[in-house]
Motif scaffolding. Structure first.
Motif, PDB file in Angstrom:
ATOM      1  N   LEU A 201       0.838  -1.209  -0.033  1.00 29.95           N
ATOM      2  CA  LEU A 201      -0.024  -0.249   0.042  1.00 29.95           C
ATOM      3  C   LEU A 201       1.000   1.063   0.191  1.00 29.95           C
ATOM      4  O   LEU A 201       2.084   1.263   0.728  1.00 29.95           O
ATOM      5  N   PRO A 202       0.451   2.304  -0.767  1.00 30.00           N
ATOM      6  CA  PRO A 202      -0.771   2.439  -1.776  1.00 30.00           C
ATOM      7  C   PRO A 202      -0.589   1.405  -2.826  1.00 30.00           C
ATOM      8  O   PRO A 202       0.440   1.162  -3.280  1.00 30.00           O
ATOM      9  N   ILE A 207      -6.140   5.902  -5.509  1.00 33.98           N
ATOM     10  CA  ILE A 207      -6.291   7.254  -5.418  1.00 33.98           C
ATOM     11  C   ILE A 207      -6.286   7.500  -3.884  1.00 33.98           C
ATOM     12  O   ILE A 207      -7.094   6.933  -2.992  1.00 33.98           O
ATOM     13  N   ILE A 208      -5.718   8.373  -3.313  1.00 36.23           N
ATOM     14  CA  ILE A 208      -5.386   8.517  -1.780  1.00 36.23           C
ATOM     15  C   ILE A 208      -5.530   9.928  -1.337  1.00 36.23           C
ATOM     16  O   ILE A 208      -5.397  11.175  -2.187  1.00 36.23           O
ATOM     17  N   CYS A 213      -0.578   5.868   4.568  1.00 38.89           N
ATOM     18  CA  CYS A 213       0.314   4.644   5.245  1.00 38.89           C
ATOM     19  C   CYS A 213       0.697   3.809   4.054  1.00 38.89           C
ATOM     20  O   CYS A 213       0.104   2.989   3.620  1.00 38.89           O
ATOM     21  N   VAL A 214       1.976   4.018   4.017  1.00 41.55           N
ATOM     22  CA  VAL A 214       2.980   3.038   3.204  1.00 41.55           C
ATOM     23  C   VAL A 214       3.055   1.858   3.722  1.00 41.55           C
ATOM     24  O   VAL A 214       3.842   1.757   4.986  1.00 41.55           O
ATOM     25  N   ALA A 383     -11.309   8.511  -3.330  1.00 42.36           N
ATOM     26  CA  ALA A 383      -9.804   8.823  -2.569  1.00 42.36           C
ATOM     27  C   ALA A 383     -10.011   8.041  -1.075  1.00 42.36           C
ATOM     28  O   ALA A 383     -10.735   8.423  -0.302  1.00 42.36           O
ATOM     29  N   GLY A 384      -9.204   7.272  -0.857  1.00 38.05           N
ATOM     30  CA  GLY A 384      -8.909   6.528   0.297  1.00 38.05           C
ATOM     31  C   GLY A 384      -8.210   7.822   1.252  1.00 38.05           C
ATOM     32  O   GLY A 384      -7.069   8.113   0.953  1.00 38.05           O
ATOM     33  N   VAL A 385      -8.974   8.021   2.433  1.00 36.05           N
ATOM     34  CA  VAL A 385      -8.365   9.036   3.333  1.00 36.05           C
ATOM     35  C   VAL A 385      -7.915   8.429   4.614  1.00 36.05           C
ATOM     36  O   VAL A 385      -8.463   7.767   5.253  1.00 36.05           O
ATOM     37  N   ASP A 386      -6.751   9.182   4.965  1.00 36.80           N
ATOM     38  CA  ASP A 386      -5.959   9.072   6.176  1.00 36.80           C
ATOM     39  C   ASP A 386      -5.886   7.714   6.610  1.00 36.80           C
ATOM     40  O   ASP A 386      -6.305   7.053   7.698  1.00 36.80           O
ATOM     41  N   CYS A 387      -5.457   6.815   5.816  1.00 40.39           N
ATOM     42  CA  CYS A 387      -5.101   5.267   6.112  1.00 40.39           C
ATOM     43  C   CYS A 387      -6.195   4.494   6.558  1.00 40.39           C
ATOM     44  O   CYS A 387      -6.204   3.439   7.207  1.00 40.39           O
ATOM     45  N   THR A 388      -7.465   4.745   5.835  1.00 37.03           N
ATOM     46  CA  THR A 388      -8.612   3.874   6.105  1.00 37.03           C
ATOM     47  C   THR A 388      -9.142   3.836   4.612  1.00 37.03           C
ATOM     48  O   THR A 388      -8.815   4.311   3.858  1.00 37.03           O
ATOM     49  N   GLU A 389     -10.238   2.874   4.685  1.00 36.73           N
ATOM     50  CA  GLU A 389     -10.920   2.759   3.543  1.00 36.73           C
ATOM     51  C   GLU A 389     -12.109   4.079   3.305  1.00 36.73           C
ATOM     52  O   GLU A 389     -12.975   3.826   2.414  1.00 36.73           O
TER      53      GLU A 389
END
Length: 434
Positions: A201-202, A207-208, A213-214, A383-389
């Motif tokens: 991840l990503p 799209i983030i 969070c890598v 867009a996945g936001v702040d290390c969540t789904e």
């Protein structure tokens, strides 16, 4: 053992004597005349040639002489005597010292591998040693080098060019002049590539937004040195660390967070757009491996607006609802209503294409109670936001009244029956009838 040869007239003399030597012996012979040239040979090995008279010291232990003594020339050999003399190896019982100090067991072996240690024989005479190796699972040892004499320090530079990546046993075998030997070994890993590198991840093409969070793996057997996580715009510029204070990372990671990247605030914040995220691992030998993913940064929430009908307005029949549902990475939008006895939210219309100041849907209110209702427009992006789904989700809420403002008694009809309730309301000073 003494063997006397009877005299003869030159040439071959007394063939067939056999002696088994297991130590050092003195060989002595004499002739009649000092000026004669003679040759003494044992088992085809000359002991002395073209000498008139003398003796020779034979230091060939564990060697069997199975042929005759011969002479050449005009004079005969009077006698040959073999006499046992003192051998310093008779009392030698201590093998030499062989110690490998480096590399340690399970260490990383970078080509050339330094073999550091000591080879010596303090109470004897050290002769030499050899470096050997074998791959794990193999039985045979291969000689990689030889050396003579005692030494302490770098014993060998082991050239591992061409050897497959794997674990190897390495040993130094030392021997003194008396044939006593000893050895020391170690176990090393020879890398030809970094090891295990995975950017989970990503994911590629994701799209983030917000904090990213890598996650993944950066690990190398015995030889891990560091890894980095960097980013740059697609097709331009140089890579920069996603978290400058903590880069490079010197602890290996297995299927866990590798780094975090705040794309929306601070020194690593970036504009919306397309970027490359690069994970690069490096081992102690300088072997590197790289994984790069293309991603899109989207920190802009969607647009959700209902422009018609107006808030707190009266609606009836088939109501056309206009507005905007838009985003650069739109997933979907949904127009809903609630109230008037409806349980939860009921869908009016939905879509996955942007709508800009256009028709969102038509609302059939003919069967609804004449009372206040709530309209809601929900717009969601990818867009996945702040290390969540979780994604960006925007709502627009609008309150309307279903029915006519002239339908005072709320029976759905506009007639004379609405006059009396209106009159009563006026006469009561604005107190609504029950």
């Amino acid at each position: 053992v003494n063997k006397d040869l009877p005299g003869g007239g030159g040439g071959l003399v007394n063939t067939g004597y056999v002696w088994d030597f297991d130590t050092d012996y003195q060989v002595t012979w004499t002739t009649d005349a000092v000026t004669d040239q003679i040759s003494l040979t044992v088992n085809g090995t000359p002991l002395m040639c073209n000498e008139p008279i003398g003796d020779d010291l034979l230091r060939l232990r564990n060697f069997t002489f199975g042929s005759s003594f011969t002479t050449t020339g005009s004079q005969l050999i009077d006698d040959v005597t073999i006499t046992d003399i003192a051998d310093p190896c008779d009392a030698e019982v201590t093998p030499p010292i062989v110690e490998i100090d480096q590399p340690d067991a399970l260490a990383c072996g970078c080509n050339p591998v330094l073999i550091v240690g000591t080879v010596d024989d303090p109470d004897g005479t050290y002769q030499g040693d050899r470096l050997e190796y074998r791959r794990q699972g193999d039985a045979a040892w291969t000689i990689a080098g030889t050396a003579t004499g005692p030494y302490s320090g770098t014993l060998y530079l082991w050239d591992t060019t061409g050897l497959p990546q794997d674990f190897y046993f390495v040993r130094v075998v030392g021997e003194n002049i008396c044939g006593l030997s000893s050895s020391d070994d170690t176990f090393v890993y020879l890398p030809t590539s970094f090891g295990d590198l995975d950017l989970r991840l990503p994911s590629d093409g994701s799209i983030i937004g917000g904090t990213v969070c890598v996650d993944g793996t950066a690990w190398a057997q015995s030889c891990f040195d560091h890894y980095t996580v960097d980013y740059k715009p697609v097709g331009a510029g140089a890579f920069s660390p996603v978290d400058p204070p903590n880069s490079p990372y010197t602890t290996s990671v297995l299927n866990d967070p590798l780094a975090t990247w705040d794309t929306s605030a601070g020194p690593t914040a970036v504009a919306d757009g397309d970027y490359e995220v690069r994970l690069q691992g490096t081992d102690d030998c300088g072997n590197t491996e790289t994984v790069t993913h293309a991603i899109t940064v989207d920190n802009t929430p969607p647009v959700a607006i209902i422009s018609d009908p107006l808030s707190c307005g009266y609606v009836s029949g088939d109501v056309e609802i206009y507005g905007t549902a838009d985003d650069a990475n739109l997933r979907y939008w949904r127009l809903e209503y609630a109230g008037g006895g409806v349980s939860g939210w009921a869908t009016i219309s939905t879509g996955a294409a942007p709508v800009n100041d256009g028709l969102l849907g038509t609302w059939d209110t003919s069967y609804l109670a004449r009372c206040a209702h709530l309209l809601r427009l929900v717009v969601v992006d990818d867009a996945g936001v702040d290390c969540t789904e979780d994604t960006h989700r925007v709502e627009y809420n609008l309150s309307v009244y279903v029915g006519s403002c002239c339908d005072i008694n709320r029976d759905g009809l506009l007639n004379g029956l609405d006059v009396q309730p209106f009159t009563d309301c006026i006469l009561s000073g604005g107190v609504c009838p029950p």
